[in-house]
Design an enzyme around this catalytic site. Structure first.
Site, short mmCIF file in Angstrom:
data_model
loop_
_atom_site.label_atom_id
_atom_site.label_comp_id
_atom_site.label_asym_id
_atom_site.label_seq_id
_atom_site.Cartn_x
_atom_site.Cartn_y
_atom_site.Cartn_z
N SER A 99 11.51 -14.79 -50.84
CA SER A 99 12.42 -14.66 -49.71
C SER A 99 13.71 -14.04 -50.23
O SER A 99 13.84 -13.76 -51.43
CB SER A 99 12.67 -16.01 -49.06
N GLU A 128 18.06 -1.39 -44.80
CA GLU A 128 16.90 -1.37 -43.91
C GLU A 128 17.03 -2.49 -42.87
O GLU A 128 17.40 -3.62 -43.22
CB GLU A 128 15.65 -1.63 -44.75
N LYS A 130 16.51 -5.59 -40.75
CA LYS A 130 15.73 -6.79 -41.05
C LYS A 130 15.01 -7.20 -39.77
O LYS A 130 15.64 -7.61 -38.79
CB LYS A 130 16.65 -7.91 -41.55
N CYS A 423 7.81 -28.09 -1.68
CA CYS A 423 8.21 -26.71 -1.96
C CYS A 423 9.55 -26.44 -1.27
O CYS A 423 9.67 -26.62 -0.06
CB CYS A 423 7.14 -25.74 -1.46
N CYS A 426 8.75 -23.55 1.66
CA CYS A 426 7.97 -23.76 2.87
C CYS A 426 7.77 -25.23 3.20
O CYS A 426 7.20 -25.57 4.24
CB CYS A 426 6.62 -23.04 2.77
S1 IVH Z 1 12.32 -6.60 -48.20
C1 IVH Z 1 11.64 -9.89 -51.86
N1 IVH Z 1 12.85 -5.55 -45.89
O1 IVH Z 1 12.73 -11.00 -44.50
C2 IVH Z 1 11.47 -9.70 -50.45
N2 IVH Z 1 12.18 -7.83 -45.93
O2 IVH Z 1 14.18 -13.31 -45.79
C3 IVH Z 1 11.78 -8.28 -50.10
N3 IVH Z 1 12.04 -8.87 -43.75
O3 IVH Z 1 10.24 -12.23 -46.59
C4 IVH Z 1 11.67 -8.11 -48.67
N4 IVH Z 1 12.66 -7.12 -42.58
O4 IVH Z 1 9.46 -10.91 -44.57
C5 IVH Z 1 12.46 -6.65 -46.54
N5 IVH Z 1 13.34 -4.46 -43.91
C6 IVH Z 1 12.96 -5.57 -44.54
C7 IVH Z 1 12.67 -6.76 -43.88
C8 IVH Z 1 12.28 -7.87 -44.62
C9 IVH Z 1 12.29 -8.39 -42.52
C10 IVH Z 1 11.64 -10.27 -44.05
C11 IVH Z 1 10.60 -10.36 -45.13
C12 IVH Z 1 11.16 -11.31 -46.14
C13 IVH Z 1 12.25 -11.97 -45.41
C14 IVH Z 1 13.33 -12.39 -46.35
#
Ligand code: IVH
Length: 683
Positions: A99, A128, A130, A423, A426
């Site tokens: 994570s 990127e 999220k 209801c 009605c």
């Molecule tokens: S990169 C080492 N890019 O967010 C993990 N994760 O809290 C690198 N997630 O487990 C992950 N959008 O499932 C990455 N553009 C994105 C993402 C993304 C959503 C999720 C992913 C990860 C979690 C982390």
């Protein structure tokens, strides 16, 4: 389940003599279909109409049914395969699914950058979006998808391959087959598009089922279903964001890999940027803080990662998360307001839904005054009472939802909410089925239900009758002018202009809109009828399979249930619908009024054949989607960017840079009126 499908589960069938010609044709069809899928789902630049696509798929299905030995496991006909599972198997991840550390301020992002720069002098970042979905891992071997798994505890997850295969933007087989990518893993986020989430919750509310709290929960719940056919109906999608390990040593950055992944057929996270320095990253986060609301999916932050793999290796990771990446989380948009009243609305299917009327509050871009409380169980769980101060948010950026009651602000003397026994519209009895959370009105001609049916019929996905909104429907039903969908087609401008807030011009416009609605394709009429379980997807599938109202009506329920993606609940409900004499009469009256009772798109004229269109700005008469559908149905193609090859740019109101580009390239620009003339439409 046809024999071909069960047979295909074990993998490609051995070659047998005699079917070489069919096998070749099937292979050609598969690669065509896959390529169109790619254009549609990954590039968002379809080249053929849905109808033409369906024709290709149908031909392939037919070939495979007649020659089961030519079916392959990765044929596009085999996305839903196999019987429902009893449980998922557990699988080990080759590399742990980590994570990310979260940050909640730009200061914290700067601290992250300072830590990075102790090791990497000039960091290059990828920023990127999220995606707020469910993490999945996809394994490809021999360029084929062989496994889809959930994150689980990061070390082991569930094998959800059959469910993953139903997601159309995930390639079952790669478009290109570079050696380095013959065996590798990608990771991404499976999500439910906001529009699907809203539609599914709406349907569930009507059906008396518990609703999903947000698109992420809905996606997670969907991936846990053991029946892939049900998963397919939900309409999941997937965005890819990572490969845990570069499959090719020559590809030294994430940026390079993402480009290759797109070419291989994956839909990667859009709007990813490669940026030098943390200031540019922060600007990017800021830019998307509000823009993210306009996307078709939930985004809860920005992932900031080092682009070069060599830099990542140098930084390594902690026990839980990599040191080379961090998530910047957007603060959730929530607001407090006061519930002034809890009213009960009755919908199309008679479901009585409690709705909170609240002091107006501005949230995620709009002012909110109402929130559905869904059902009595939900109110009980959250103990929402009239007079309570509540915390609200917008699920999927669309649906206002009460998150919780601010208990410490509760006034004395408030009482628990009780469902009325009658209801509110009605006065008939409300009843509740043993296994449902919803209470329903017993009176099938309850004016609220009639109104709901009319609004559904006139809605965008159905007959799209402009001008037939809530206020008008209220008057038509309350004054007894319309009691049934077919009555709409007997309305005259004279009758309508006598109604409140209806001038002569609006009355004439509505009559014209009703006239135009007679030309809507048959599948939209079928959906508009509001048959239980027949959503727009199922309506399309039924039309594709049976072709006409008569054939659907006379089809054997077993035959209906056997259509891939349909099932017995739909079959039962279609049978019940036609078993009711009133419904049969309704359909006959609609047919007599000239509505489309069969699939006519087949041999229609194709005056726009080969013409390439780009749409920009807002059109008055069509949504983007409708205009694209129209162009495609007339043989043209629609793309999102203007090039020298573009034949026409259709410029609506507030047209932007595409119009400028068209002018500079000398591409023909059409106004809405010119476009209307070109497609030969009167309205
Ligand atoms: S990169 C080492 N890019 O967010 C993990 N994760 O809290 C690198 N997630 O487990 C992950 N959008 O499932 C990455 N553009 C994105 C993402 C993304 C959503 C999720 C992913 C990860 C979690 C982390």
């Amino acid at each position: 389940m046809p024999a071909s499908r069960t047979k295909a589960r074990g993998g490609p069938s051995p070659s047998r003599g005699g079917s070489g010609r069919y096998r070749k044709e099937a292979e050609r069809l598969r690669s065509k279909i896959n390529e169109h899928n790619y254009r549609y789902y990954v590039l968002a630049q379809p080249e053929i109409s849905d109808y033409e696509y369906d024709q290709l798929l149908r031909r392939l299905q037919q070939l495979e049914e007649q020659h089961p030995e030519i079916v392959t496991r990765d044929s596009p006909t085999q996305r839903v395969g196999g019987e429902p599972l009893r449980e998922f198997e557990s699988v080990a991840h080759k590399a742990p699914m980590l994570s990310l550390d979260n940050t909640y301020s730009y200061d914290e992002l700067r601290e992250f950058d300072a830590r990075i720069r102790k090791t990497v002098q000039q960091p290059v970042y990828l920023a990127e979006l999220k995606i707020d979905g469910v993490a999945v891992s996809l394994t490809y071997e021999g360029h084929r998808l062989v496994q889809g798994a959930t994150r689980g505890d990061g070390v082991r997850g569930d094998d959800i391959t059959l469910n993953i295969r139903t997601v159309k933007s995930i390639p079952l087989i790669l478009r290109k087959k570079p050696k380095a990518f013959s065996r590798f893993e990608v990771r991404g986020e499976v999500y439910l598009p906001r529009a699907r989430f809203a539609a599914i919750n709406h349907e569930r509310e009507e059906e008396g089922l518990p609703v999903f709290a947000n698109p992420r929960n809905a996606a997670a719940g969907t991936l846990k279903l053991l029946d892939p056919a049900m998963v397919q109906k939900r309409g999941l999608d997937c965005l890819i964001h990572t490969v845990p390990r570069s499959p090719d040593a020559r590809l030294g950055t994430d940026w390079d890999i993402l480009r290759v992944l797109t070419e291989l057929g994956f839909r990667t996270v859009p709007e990813t940027r490669r940026l030098d320095g943390i200031d540019a990253v922060i600007d990017h986060c800021e830019k998307w803080a509000s823009r993210r609301r306009d996307l078709g999916f939930d985004v809860d932050g920005m992932v900031v990662k080092l682009d070069r793999f060599a830099d990542r290796d140098e930084l390594g990771m902690t026990a839980k998360s990599p040191r080379w990446a961090v998530a910047y989380k957007y603060p959730p948009e929530q607001a407090e307001t006061v519930v002034r009243q809890i009213k009960v609305n009755v919908g199309r299917t008679g479901t009585a839904t409690p709705v909170a009327e609240m002091d107006p509050v501005f949230i995620s871009g709009t002012t909110v005054t109402h929130a559905s409380l869904h059902n009595i169980d939900e109110i009980g769980r959250k103990d929402i009472r009239r007079g309570d101060t509540v915390l609200i948010h917008k699920a999927g950026e669309i649906i206002p939802q009460v998150l919780k009651v601010v208990k410490k602000k509760r006034k004395r003397g408030t009482r628990r909410f009780k469902m009325p026994s009658e209801c509110p519209v009605c006065g008939a009895r409300l009843f509740r089925e043993a296994d449902e959370v919803a209470w329903r009105c017993v009176n099938a001609s309850c004016p609220a239900m009639v109104k709901g049916r009319l609004l559904h019929f006139a809605g965008r996905g159905a007959l799209d009758i402009e001008g037939l909104g809530e206020k008008l429907v209220d008057q038509l039903v309350d004054q007894g002018i319309v009691t049934n969908l077919a009555d709409l087609y007997a309305l005259t401008a004279e009758q309508l202009s006598a109604l409140d807030r209806m001038g002569q011009k609006s009355a004439e416009n509505l009559v014209a809109a009703l006239e135009a609605s007679k030309q809507r394709p048959f599948h939209r009429l079928l959906y508009g009828l509001g048959i239980r379980h027949v959503g727009s997807h199922v309506a399309r599938v039924l039309v594709q399979r049976f072709g006409s109202m008569d054939k659907i009506r006379s089809a054997d329920p077993d035959e209906v249930a056997a259509v891939p993606g349909i099932g017995s609940a739909v079959a039962e409900s279609v049978r019940n619908f036609f078993a009711d004499r009133e419904n049969v009469e309704l359909v006959e009256r609609l047919a007599a009024s000239g509505l489309q009772m069969e699939d006519k798109s087949a041999g229609g004229p194709k005056p726009l054949l080969g013409k390439k269109f780009v749409l920009t700005g807002a059109l008055k008469a069509w949504t983007r989607e409708q205009a694209s559908e129209l162009i495609l149905s007339l043989g043209g193609t629609v793309s999102s960017s203007v090039s020298k090859k573009t034949d026409y740019v259709v410029a609506g109101e507030a047209a932007g840079s595409k119009l400028d580009r068209a002018k500079s390239l000398g591409v023909k620009v059409l106004s809405e009126a010119e476009f209307r003339a070109l497609v030969g439409q009167r309205v």
